[in-house]
Design a protein around this motif. Structure first.
Motif, PDB file in Angstrom:
ATOM      1  N   GLY A 136     -23.737  50.260 123.549  1.00  0.00           N
ATOM      2  CA  GLY A 136     -23.895  51.068 122.348  1.00  0.00           C
ATOM      3  C   GLY A 136     -25.136  50.662 121.590  1.00  0.00           C
ATOM      4  N   ARG A 137     -25.657  51.617 120.823  1.00  0.00           N
ATOM      5  CA  ARG A 137     -26.884  51.331 120.087  1.00  0.00           C
ATOM      6  C   ARG A 137     -26.556  50.554 118.832  1.00  0.00           C
ATOM      7  NH1 ARG A 137     -28.833  57.297 119.456  1.00  0.00           N
ATOM      8  NH2 ARG A 137     -30.075  56.338 117.812  1.00  0.00           N
ATOM      9  N   SER A 138     -27.172  49.382 118.700  1.00  0.00           N
ATOM     10  CA  SER A 138     -27.011  48.628 117.455  1.00  0.00           C
ATOM     11  C   SER A 138     -28.214  47.718 117.295  1.00  0.00           C
ATOM     12  CB  SER A 138     -25.722  47.814 117.471  1.00  0.00           C
ATOM     13  OG  SER A 138     -25.849  46.748 118.381  1.00  0.00           O
ATOM     14  N   MET A 139     -28.425  47.281 116.075  1.00  0.00           N
ATOM     15  CA  MET A 139     -29.526  46.363 115.799  1.00  0.00           C
ATOM     16  C   MET A 139     -29.379  45.084 116.621  1.00  0.00           C
ATOM     17  SD  MET A 139     -31.803  47.327 113.594  1.00  0.00           S
ATOM     18  CE  MET A 139     -32.375  46.228 112.324  1.00  0.00           C
ATOM     19  N   LEU A 140     -28.137  44.605 116.714  1.00  0.00           N
ATOM     20  CA  LEU A 140     -27.904  43.351 117.424  1.00  0.00           C
ATOM     21  C   LEU A 140     -28.349  43.470 118.875  1.00  0.00           C
ATOM     22  CD1 LEU A 140     -26.653  40.523 117.181  1.00  0.00           C
ATOM     23  CD2 LEU A 140     -24.558  41.496 118.106  1.00  0.00           C
TER      24      LEU A 140
ATOM     25  N   SER B 177     -37.287  53.531 120.166  1.00  0.00           N
ATOM     26  CA  SER B 177     -36.836  54.484 119.155  1.00  0.00           C
ATOM     27  C   SER B 177     -37.370  55.874 119.461  1.00  0.00           C
ATOM     28  CB  SER B 177     -37.315  54.048 117.774  1.00  0.00           C
ATOM     29  OG  SER B 177     -36.663  52.876 117.398  1.00  0.00           O
ATOM     30  N   PHE B 178     -38.584  55.913 119.998  1.00  0.00           N
ATOM     31  CA  PHE B 178     -39.185  57.193 120.354  1.00  0.00           C
ATOM     32  C   PHE B 178     -38.337  57.895 121.410  1.00  0.00           C
ATOM     33  CE2 PHE B 178     -42.392  59.903 122.350  1.00  0.00           C
ATOM     34  CZ  PHE B 178     -43.000  60.439 121.226  1.00  0.00           C
ATOM     35  N   LEU B 179     -37.757  57.090 122.291  1.00  0.00           N
ATOM     36  CA  LEU B 179     -36.876  57.650 123.313  1.00  0.00           C
ATOM     37  C   LEU B 179     -35.527  58.051 122.727  1.00  0.00           C
ATOM     38  CD1 LEU B 179     -37.408  55.228 126.307  1.00  0.00           C
ATOM     39  CD2 LEU B 179     -38.386  57.487 125.984  1.00  0.00           C
ATOM     40  N   GLY B 180     -35.287  57.667 121.472  1.00  0.00           N
ATOM     41  CA  GLY B 180     -34.014  58.000 120.849  1.00  0.00           C
ATOM     42  C   GLY B 180     -32.952  56.956 121.106  1.00  0.00           C
ATOM     43  N   LEU B 181     -33.342  55.756 121.542  1.00  0.00           N
ATOM     44  CA  LEU B 181     -32.347  54.720 121.848  1.00  0.00           C
ATOM     45  C   LEU B 181     -32.393  53.558 120.866  1.00  0.00           C
ATOM     46  CD1 LEU B 181     -32.638  54.577 125.697  1.00  0.00           C
ATOM     47  CD2 LEU B 181     -30.543  54.994 124.435  1.00  0.00           C
ATOM     48  N   GLY B 182     -33.250  53.650 119.870  1.00  0.00           N
ATOM     49  CA  GLY B 182     -33.429  52.508 118.967  1.00  0.00           C
ATOM     50  C   GLY B 182     -32.356  52.455 117.903  1.00  0.00           C
ATOM     51  N   VAL B 183     -32.799  52.230 116.657  1.00  0.00           N
ATOM     52  CA  VAL B 183     -31.844  52.110 115.558  1.00  0.00           C
ATOM     53  C   VAL B 183     -31.167  53.445 115.304  1.00  0.00           C
ATOM     54  CG1 VAL B 183     -33.006  50.196 114.456  1.00  0.00           C
ATOM     55  CG2 VAL B 183     -33.717  52.534 113.954  1.00  0.00           C
ATOM     56  N   GLN B 184     -29.976  53.378 114.693  1.00  0.00           N
ATOM     57  CA  GLN B 184     -29.170  54.571 114.521  1.00  0.00           C
ATOM     58  C   GLN B 184     -29.368  55.215 113.154  1.00  0.00           C
ATOM     59  OE1 GLN B 184     -25.373  53.109 115.786  1.00  0.00           O
ATOM     60  NE2 GLN B 184     -24.964  54.994 116.873  1.00  0.00           N
TER      61      GLN B 184
END
Lengths: 337, 305
Positions: B163-167, B243-250
Motif C-alpha cells: 500500500g502507498r504510504s510515507m513509511l 509520484s509522477f507515476l501516481g505511486l507516491g504520497v497519497q
C-alpha cells in the motif's frame, strides 16, 4: 648478559602477492619480506637495525609490534609468545611496546587535536583515568618532549616535521612502555632536527630505562645511538654485533660496503679512502637468488655461494655473521688496500 | 630548551591555544565561494518556505475553494485579492499551501534518503574496507547483488503490495540509497587503512570498531558529506518520478512530483501556473543543492590544500 626483554626467534614474514591481471584462482606469489630473523633485545639497550630500502627492516619491526603476523618463528616478550596471545591480550600488550613512525605527519590523525593524539594510548589502556588526570599527564609529556603544553588544542598540520615527530614520541611514551620501536624516525627530518630528535630519544632512554629498536638506512645515525647493530639484506640478518665491534671490524661484505658508503666529513680523508661501491640493485624479494641472497652483488662471490644458504657463524663475543668467507675476504681486502 | 621551559611555565596558567581544525579551514573556504553561499541561501529560503509557508497561507492545503471550482482558468489565477497567491489547482485548492506542503514532503524524502545513506552506507563501507579480505568480499558482493536489482521495480512492487504510504516510500528509498555510499566509503577506507596513524592506533591496541569510529569515519566525512548533498536532489527526483507515476504520497498530501504531474495534466487548459510554481521550487532547490555540493567539494578537497 641479562635476560632479554624481547627475543625474536627465527621469524619469517611472508606476504601473498596477487599479480595484476591474474585469475582469481591462480595461486598468489609469495613475497619473503623477512626470513629467519633472530635478534634479542636487552632492557635499557638500543638495537640498531640497518639495511637499504626494501630489506625488510620495517616488516620485522611490524612483526615485533604485532601489526603484521609472522608466518613462522616466534616473537617472545619476556618469554611469552606474541602469536599465541589472544587478540584482547595482544591489544593490552600494546601498553609495553609502542612505535614511532617515519613520516611524522602521516602518523597523526589530521582530524584530531594534538592533545587527543597524545592521550589516545593513555585512555585506551587506562580507561578509568579522570579527564583532569589525562590532561595533566598529556601536558607533562608534551613538556618533556619539548612542546608547549598550551598547544594541545592545535591540529597536526599546524606543526613542523620535527615537532610532529616530538608529538609522535610523546604519544609513544605516555603509557611508559618498556620498548619503543622507532621505524626510521629521523630519515624524513632535516639534519639539525635529526640530531635533536636522536638526543631526545637518548635522554628519554636514560631517564626511563627504555629499550629501543632503532631502524635506519643511515649507518652514521645508528652508530651514534645503538649498543648493538644488526644488518639486514633482502629479509635476512647478515651480521650482528656490538656497535663498536661492527664498525671497527665488519665481517660480512655487505656490512663493509655499507660502512664504506658513510661519507667522512673531511674531503681529504674522503678522497684518500678506498670505497668499494656496490653494483646493481636489490634483487626482487619475489624471486630471491638461491643460496646466499647477497651473491648477485657480492665482491667476493664464489660458485659455492649459489648452492647453499650460508650458515650463521659466531666469530666473536656476540658477533655473528652469515658468510663462510668472511676470513679470506679480510686478507684480500688488506692486500688491495 | 631553558627558554622553552620558561615560556612553558608562563603559559601554564594561560588558557590553551585554540587550534584551527581542518573543518574550520574548510568552512572559511566554503564561505568564500559565492555560488555556494548563494545556493545555501536559496536552500535556507526553500526550507523556511516549507516550514512557515503553511502558517502564513490563508487557505488550508486540503480545502476546496468552491467559488473558484468550475472556473479555475479565470478565478483561480494567482492573485493577491482572494488569498490564492500562487493560484489554485484544478480542484480549487490553494496552490501556495499545497506547494508548501509538497516542499515539506519532498525535502523530507531527500533528507531522509541522504541520512540513511550517510549512516548506513558510511558504516557499512568503512567496516568492509577496514576488515578487508573475505569480510570485504562478502559485504561488497551483497551490495553488487542489491545494485543489480532494478530499484524502481522494487519500489513500485513495495508500494503496490504494502500500500502507498510515507513509511513505505522511506523504506524503499532507504533500501537503495546507501549502496553507492557504501562503495565510496569502502574505497576511501582502503586508502585510509594503510595510513600510518591507523597503524599507530592498531599498534597501541585500540579496538577495531573504535579505530573505525575515531580514525576512519572522521576522515571519510569530507567525501561523504559532498556525496550526500549531491544525493539529496537525486532522492527528490526519484520521489518525484514515483509520484509522477501516481505511486507516491497519497491525496490530499502532495509532493513536488505529484504537483508537477497535476500541473502537466492541465497544461492545455490555460492554467500554466499549476505547472510552473512547483517546477520553479523544484529547479531552484536542485540548483541550490548542486552549488552547495560543489562548494563543499572544493572546500573539503585535500588536494587544494
Amino acid at each position: 648478559m641479562s635476560a632479554p626483554l624481547l627475543d625474536v626467534d627465527n621469524v619469517s614474514v611472508t606476504f601473498n602477492v596477487t599479480r595484476q591481471g591474474a585469475w582469481p584462482w591462480t595461486p598468489p606469489g609469495k613475497l619473503q619480506a623477512v626470513k629467519d630473523a633472530t635478534i634479542a633485545l636487552e632492557p635499557g639497550k638500543t638495537l640498531g637495525l640497518v639495511g637499504e630500502s626494501g630489506s625488510g627492516k620495517s616488516t620485522l619491526a611490524r612483526a615485533i609490534v604485532g601489526t603484521v603476523h609472522a608466518s613462522a618463528g616466534r616473537v617472545l616478550w619476556r618469554g611469552e609468545d606474541l602469536r599465541a596471545m589472544s587478540p584482547a591480550r595482544q591489544r593490552a600488550h600494546g601498553r609495553h611496546v609502542q612505535m614511532i613512525f617515519q613520516d611524522p605527519l602521516a602518523a597523526l590523525n589530521p582530524r584530531m587535536t594534538v592533545g587527543q593524539v597524545v592521550a589516545e594510548p593513555l585512555t585506551t589502556h587506562y580507561p578509568d583515568l579522570s579527564k583532569s588526570e589525562v590532561r595533566e599527564r598529556v601536558g607533562k609529556m608534551m613538556e618533556r618532549v619539548g612542546l608547549l603544553p598550551a598547544l594541545v588544542n592545535r591540529y597536526p598540520h599546524e606543526f613542523s616535521g620535527g615537532q610532529c615527530q616530538r608529538i609522535g614520541i610523546a604519544r609513544a611514551l605516555i603509557t611508559e612502555p618498556e620498548l619503543v620501536v622507532c621505524d626510521e624516525p629521523v630519515s624524513a627530518l632535516d639534519v639539525s632536527v635529526q640530531a635533536q630528535v636522536v638526543n631526545l630519544l637518548q635522554d628519554l632512554q636514560r631517564e626511563r630505562g627504555l629499550s629501543l629498536l632503532f631502524i635506519a638506512h643511515d649507518l652514521s645515525v645508528v652508530r651514534h645511538i645503538s649498543h648493538k647493530i644488526a644488518v639486514m639484506y633482502l629479509g635476512r640478518i647478515v651480521e650482528s654485533a656490538a656497535a663498536a665491534d661492527l664498525i671497527a671490524n665488519p665481517r660480512h661484505p655487505y656490512t663493509r660496503a655499507l660502512i664504506a658508503s658513510v661519507p667522512i666529513p673531511s674531503p681529504k680523508a674522503e678522497r684518500a679512502r678506498h670505497r668499494p661501491v656496490l653494483e646493481g640493485e636489490l634483487p626482487s624479494p619475489l624471486a630471491p637468488p638461491s643460496g646466499c641472497v647477497f651473491r648477485t652483488r657480492c665482491p667476493i662471490v664464489r660458485p659455492a655461494c649459489a648452492e647453499r644458504v650460508p650458515p650463521v657463524e659466531h666469530v666473536g663475543p656476540d658477533h655473528v655473521v652469515a658468510c663462510p668467507y668472511h676470513g679470506q675476504d679480510a686478507e684480500a681486502q688488506s692486500s688491495t688496500a | 630548551m631553558l627558554a622553552t621551559k620558561a615560556i612553558a611555565d608562563d603559559l601554564a596558567g594561560a588558557a590553551p591555544i585554540k587550534g584551527r581544525s581542518l573543518w574550520a579551514d574548510a568552512r572559511a573556504r566554503f564561505f568564500r565561494n559565492k555560488a555556494a553561499v548563494a545556493g545555501l541561501f536559496v536552500l535556507v529560503c526553500v526550507a523556511a518556505f516549507a516550514l512557515f509557508g503553511p502558517l502564513i497561507a490563508t487557505w488550508n492545503y486540503e480545502d476546496i475553494d468552491w467559488t473558484v471550482l468550475g472556473n479555475v482558468a479565470e478565478a483561480g489565477r494567482p492573485s493577491l485579492e482572494n488569498g490564492h497567491w500562487f493560484g489554485t489547482d484544478a480542484l480549487g485548492r490553494d496552490l501556495f499551501a499545497r506547494t508548501a506542503q509538497g516542499t515539506q514532503v519532498s525535502l523530507m524524502v531527500g533528507i531522509v534518503g541522504a541520512l540513511i545513506s550517510v549512516i548506513v552506507g558510511t558504516f557499512y563501507g568503512a567496516v568492509a574496507g577496514y576488515f578487508g579480505g573475505r569480510i570485504d568480499g562478502v559485504m561488497m558482493r551483497v551490495v553488487d547483488v542489491l545494485m543489480s536489482i532494478p530499484y524502481m521495480f522494487v519500489l513500485i512492487l513495495l508500494l503496490v503490495v504494502f500500500g502507498r504510504s510515507m513509511l513505505m516510500l522511506f523504506i524503499g528509498i532507504g533500501l537503495v540509497s546507501w549502496l553507492d555510499m557504501a562503495r565510496i566509503a569502502r574505497g576511501q577506507t582502503l586508502t585510509l587503512r594503510n595510513k600510518e596513524f591507523v597503524e599507530a592506533a592498531v599498534a597501541t591496541g585500540v579496538g577495531p570498531f573504535t579505530i573505525i569510529r575515531r580514525h576512519i569515519v572522521p576522515n571519510l566525512l569530507g567525501v561523504v558529506i559532498v556525496y550526500a548533498t549531491l544525493l539529496v536532489p537525486s532522492m527528490i527526483i526519484y520521489e518525484s518520478f514515483i509520484s509522477f507515476l501516481g505511486l507516491g504520497v497519497q491525496e490530499p498530501l502532495t509532493s513536488w512530483g505529484a504537483l508537477i504531474n497535476d500541473g502537466a495534466a492541465e497544461m492545455n487548459n490555460g492554467t500554466l501556473w499549476m505547472l510552473l510554481v512547483p517546477l520553479f521550487f523544484f529547479v531552484i532547490t536542485l540548483f541550490g543543492f548542486f552549488f552547495v555540493g560543489d562548494g563543499l567539494r572544493d572546500a573539503l578537497d585535500p588536494k587544494d590544500r
